[in-house]
Design an enzyme around this catalytic site. Structure first.
Site, PDB file in Angstrom:
ATOM      1  N   ASP A   1      74.334 -34.049 -88.837  1.00 45.41           N
ATOM      2  CA  ASP A   1      75.435 -33.442 -89.585  1.00 45.41           C
ATOM      3  C   ASP A   1      75.667 -34.208 -90.879  1.00 45.41           C
ATOM      4  OD1 ASP A   1      77.932 -31.641 -89.650  1.00 45.41           O
ATOM      5  OD2 ASP A   1      78.734 -33.654 -90.016  1.00 45.41           O
TER       6      ASP A   1
ATOM      7  N   TYR B   1      78.806 -36.651 -98.611  1.00 43.43           N
ATOM      8  CA  TYR B   1      78.466 -37.926 -97.948  1.00 43.43           C
ATOM      9  C   TYR B   1      77.448 -38.709 -98.790  1.00 43.43           C
ATOM     10  CZ  TYR B   1      80.427 -35.749 -93.680  1.00 43.43           C
ATOM     11  OH  TYR B   1      81.229 -35.118 -92.761  1.00 43.43           O
TER      12      TYR B   1
ATOM     13  N   LYS C   1      77.176 -29.456 -96.119  1.00 45.02           N
ATOM     14  CA  LYS C   1      78.460 -28.790 -96.405  1.00 45.02           C
ATOM     15  C   LYS C   1      78.731 -28.721 -97.909  1.00 45.02           C
ATOM     16  CE  LYS C   1      80.278 -31.119 -92.277  1.00 45.02           C
ATOM     17  NZ  LYS C   1      79.734 -32.494 -92.327  1.00 45.02           N
TER      18      LYS C   1
ATOM     19  N   HIS D   1      83.092 -27.064 -96.644  1.00 43.57           N
ATOM     20  CA  HIS D   1      83.634 -28.312 -96.081  1.00 43.57           C
ATOM     21  C   HIS D   1      85.145 -28.234 -95.805  1.00 43.57           C
ATOM     22  CE1 HIS D   1      82.524 -32.859 -96.058  1.00 43.57           C
ATOM     23  NE2 HIS D   1      83.436 -32.604 -95.147  1.00 43.57           N
TER      24      HIS D   1
HETATM   25  N1  LIG Z   1      83.983 -31.768 -91.562  1.00 38.69           N
HETATM   26  C1  LIG Z   1      84.734 -32.813 -91.829  1.00 38.69           C
HETATM   27  O1  LIG Z   1      85.714 -32.720 -92.588  1.00 38.69           O
HETATM   28  C2  LIG Z   1      84.409 -34.138 -91.201  1.00 38.69           C
HETATM   29  C3  LIG Z   1      85.319 -35.189 -91.271  1.00 38.69           C
HETATM   30  C4  LIG Z   1      84.991 -36.392 -90.641  1.00 38.69           C
HETATM   31  C5  LIG Z   1      83.777 -36.533 -89.972  1.00 38.69           C
HETATM   32  N2  LIG Z   1      82.877 -35.499 -89.933  1.00 38.69           N
HETATM   33  C6  LIG Z   1      81.571 -35.609 -89.211  1.00 38.69           C
HETATM   34  O2  LIG Z   1      81.853 -36.040 -87.872  1.00 38.69           O
HETATM   35  C7  LIG Z   1      81.015 -37.147 -87.574  1.00 38.69           C
HETATM   36  C8  LIG Z   1      81.628 -38.029 -86.493  1.00 38.69           C
HETATM   37  O3  LIG Z   1      82.900 -38.497 -86.860  1.00 38.69           O
HETATM   38  P1  LIG Z   1      83.200 -40.004 -87.330  1.00 38.69           P
HETATM   39  O4  LIG Z   1      81.948 -40.627 -87.834  1.00 38.69           O
HETATM   40  O5  LIG Z   1      84.370 -39.937 -88.227  1.00 38.69           O
HETATM   41  O6  LIG Z   1      83.721 -40.719 -86.022  1.00 38.69           O
HETATM   42  P2  LIG Z   1      83.406 -40.718 -84.442  1.00 38.69           P
HETATM   43  O7  LIG Z   1      82.059 -40.147 -84.190  1.00 38.69           O
HETATM   44  O8  LIG Z   1      84.592 -40.146 -83.767  1.00 38.69           O
HETATM   45  O9  LIG Z   1      83.439 -42.278 -84.115  1.00 38.69           O
HETATM   46  C9  LIG Z   1      82.442 -43.148 -84.603  1.00 38.69           C
HETATM   47  C10 LIG Z   1      82.758 -44.544 -84.075  1.00 38.69           C
HETATM   48  O10 LIG Z   1      82.667 -44.531 -82.637  1.00 38.69           O
HETATM   49  C11 LIG Z   1      81.828 -45.588 -82.198  1.00 38.69           C
HETATM   50  N3  LIG Z   1      81.090 -45.123 -81.017  1.00 38.69           N
HETATM   51  C12 LIG Z   1      80.202 -44.106 -80.933  1.00 38.69           C
HETATM   52  N4  LIG Z   1      79.767 -43.958 -79.659  1.00 38.69           N
HETATM   53  C13 LIG Z   1      80.381 -44.906 -78.918  1.00 38.69           C
HETATM   54  C14 LIG Z   1      80.328 -45.271 -77.548  1.00 38.69           C
HETATM   55  N5  LIG Z   1      79.587 -44.617 -76.673  1.00 38.69           N
HETATM   56  N6  LIG Z   1      81.082 -46.332 -77.142  1.00 38.69           N
HETATM   57  C15 LIG Z   1      81.873 -47.014 -78.013  1.00 38.69           C
HETATM   58  N7  LIG Z   1      81.971 -46.707 -79.319  1.00 38.69           N
HETATM   59  C16 LIG Z   1      81.228 -45.657 -79.771  1.00 38.69           C
HETATM   60  C17 LIG Z   1      80.900 -45.884 -83.364  1.00 38.69           C
HETATM   61  O11 LIG Z   1      80.499 -47.222 -83.313  1.00 38.69           O
HETATM   62  P3  LIG Z   1      78.929 -47.669 -83.361  1.00 38.69           P
HETATM   63  O12 LIG Z   1      78.394 -47.116 -84.644  1.00 38.69           O
HETATM   64  O13 LIG Z   1      78.992 -49.134 -83.313  1.00 38.69           O
HETATM   65  O14 LIG Z   1      78.295 -47.050 -82.141  1.00 38.69           O
HETATM   66  C18 LIG Z   1      81.804 -45.607 -84.568  1.00 38.69           C
HETATM   67  O15 LIG Z   1      82.575 -46.739 -84.880  1.00 38.69           O
HETATM   68  C19 LIG Z   1      80.873 -37.831 -88.941  1.00 38.69           C
HETATM   69  O16 LIG Z   1      79.852 -38.807 -88.952  1.00 38.69           O
HETATM   70  C20 LIG Z   1      80.614 -36.636 -89.803  1.00 38.69           C
HETATM   71  O17 LIG Z   1      79.273 -36.206 -89.664  1.00 38.69           O
HETATM   72  C21 LIG Z   1      83.188 -34.297 -90.542  1.00 38.69           C
END
Ligand SMILES: NC(=O)c1ccc[n+]([C@@H]2O[C@H](COP(=O)([O-])OP(=O)(O)OC[C@H]3O[C@@H](n4cnc5c(N)ncnc54)[C@H](OP(=O)(O)O)[C@@H]3O)[C@@H](O)[C@H]2O)c1
Length: 282
Positions: free
Chosen positions: A49, A54, A79, A112
């Site tokens: 994604d 980004y 996006k 987005h």
């Molecule tokens: N459309 C939008 O407006 C929008 C907005 C925000 C995000 N996004 C998308 O959503 C994706 C995911 O969201 P996000 O990156 O904000 O946050 P997230 O996936 O909710 O959380 C990521 C965090 O969780 C930790 N983590 C992952 N798996 C784990 C596990 N099994 N145990 C413990 N910790 C764990 C990671 O650490 P480690 O790296 O150390 O594992 C990282 O610090 C983004 O990368 C992006 O692609 C889209």
């Protein structure tokens, strides 16, 4: 490359399929980002994604090429940013995304944010429809859209998105938006499914359920999303977590455990108060 677990596919209403679990790439950039994405692909993820904003579409394309995987095995998403909603700019931006990735097509392209005050998201949607008709994008969808925005797309163009990617985690479970999406055969995708590592991961109810099942809190959250019919896209840089997050297909939550997690939602549970009715991103 060692392949781990096979992630199942779900059906989209346009006839295409999508992996039931994706890999978030926000903050993963340049050679370090490529390396993390390559490990994710090696561990069995097939959906990456990304987004124009980004600034990592180049890294995503590089990971695709270095992985040696056949293009048709992968599911690549990007996006359209708010500053390019005007029709001609949206058309150019889609092409620019493809040039940056050095790919011939994208599996999924999303608007987005709706940016309703700007009022150009219908033009943007028409650009996505036309790019899909030209074969540049297989499936088209939206992100952060409320029912009123999707109703407008349907009224103005007759074309419904296949995906709505929204903020969704146990403290903000989006039950109304999910119900709406489902009524339109739109699959809901969860961004920040783990609350971006915030305090939800310390919640006592989740800890208790994790203990009962002998899985981690994060695995329980992702499994809960899967059972809600939602596609989570967790981001993880570590091998351990990348692998752990795929084990959600190995166990299930009882109806009672699902209910307990459903009850954790809060009206002010958003991570950063980004209400798409008023919040804008360019
Ligand atoms: N459309 C939008 O407006 C929008 C907005 C925000 C995000 N996004 C998308 O959503 C994706 C995911 O969201 P996000 O990156 O904000 O946050 P997230 O996936 O909710 O959380 C990521 C965090 O969780 C930790 N983590 C992952 N798996 C784990 C596990 N099994 N145990 C413990 N910790 C764990 C990671 O650490 P480690 O790296 O150390 O594992 C990282 O610090 C983004 O990368 C992006 O692609 C889209």
């Amino acid at each position: 490359m060692t392949e781990h677990i096979k992630i199942p596919n779900l059906q989209l209403h346009d006839g295409h399929q999508i992996p039931a679990l994706g890999f978030g790439t926000y903050t993963l950039k340049a050679s370090e980002g490529v390396e993390v994405m390559l490990r994710a692909l090696g561990h069995g993820y097939r959906m990456l994604d990304s987004a124009f904003n980004y600034e990592n579409e180049g890294a995503v394309g590089e990971a695709v090429r270095q992985s040696g995987l056949a293009r048709e095995e992968l599911f690549i998403t990007s996006k359209l940013p708010g500053r390019h909603h005007a029709y001609d700019e949206a058309r150019q931006t889609i092409q620019e995304s493809l040039y940056r990735m050095q790919l011939d097509y994208l599996d999924l392209y999303l608007i987005h944010w709706p940016n309703p005050k700007q009022g150009l998201y219908v033009e943007a949607w028409q650009a996505l429809i036309d790019a899909q008709n030209e074969g540049l994008i297989k499936s088209i969808g939206v992100s952060n859209f409320l029912p009123e925005h999707i109703d407008t797309l349907q009224r103005e163009t007759g074309v419904l998105p296949v995906i709505n990617q929204i903020e969704l985690h146990p403290y903000f479970n989006q039950s109304k938006q999910r119900e709406y999406d489902q009524s339109k055969q739109i699959l809901t995708m969860a961004w920040s499914p783990l609350g971006r590592g915030s305090e939800v991961n310390e919640n006592e109810t989740l800890k208790k359920i994790a203990q009962e099942l002998d899985y981690s809190v994060q695995q329980v959250i992702l499994r809960w999303q899967h059972q809600l019919g939602v596609i989570p896209i967790p981001k993880s840089s570590s091998d351990k977590n990348q692998l752990a997050n795929q084990q959600i297909f190995d166990f299930s939550l009882s109806d009672q455990q699902m209910q307990q997690i459903n009850q954790l939602t809060r009206s002010d549970g958003r991570l950063a108060d980004q209400d798409p009715a008023v919040y804008e991103e360019f």
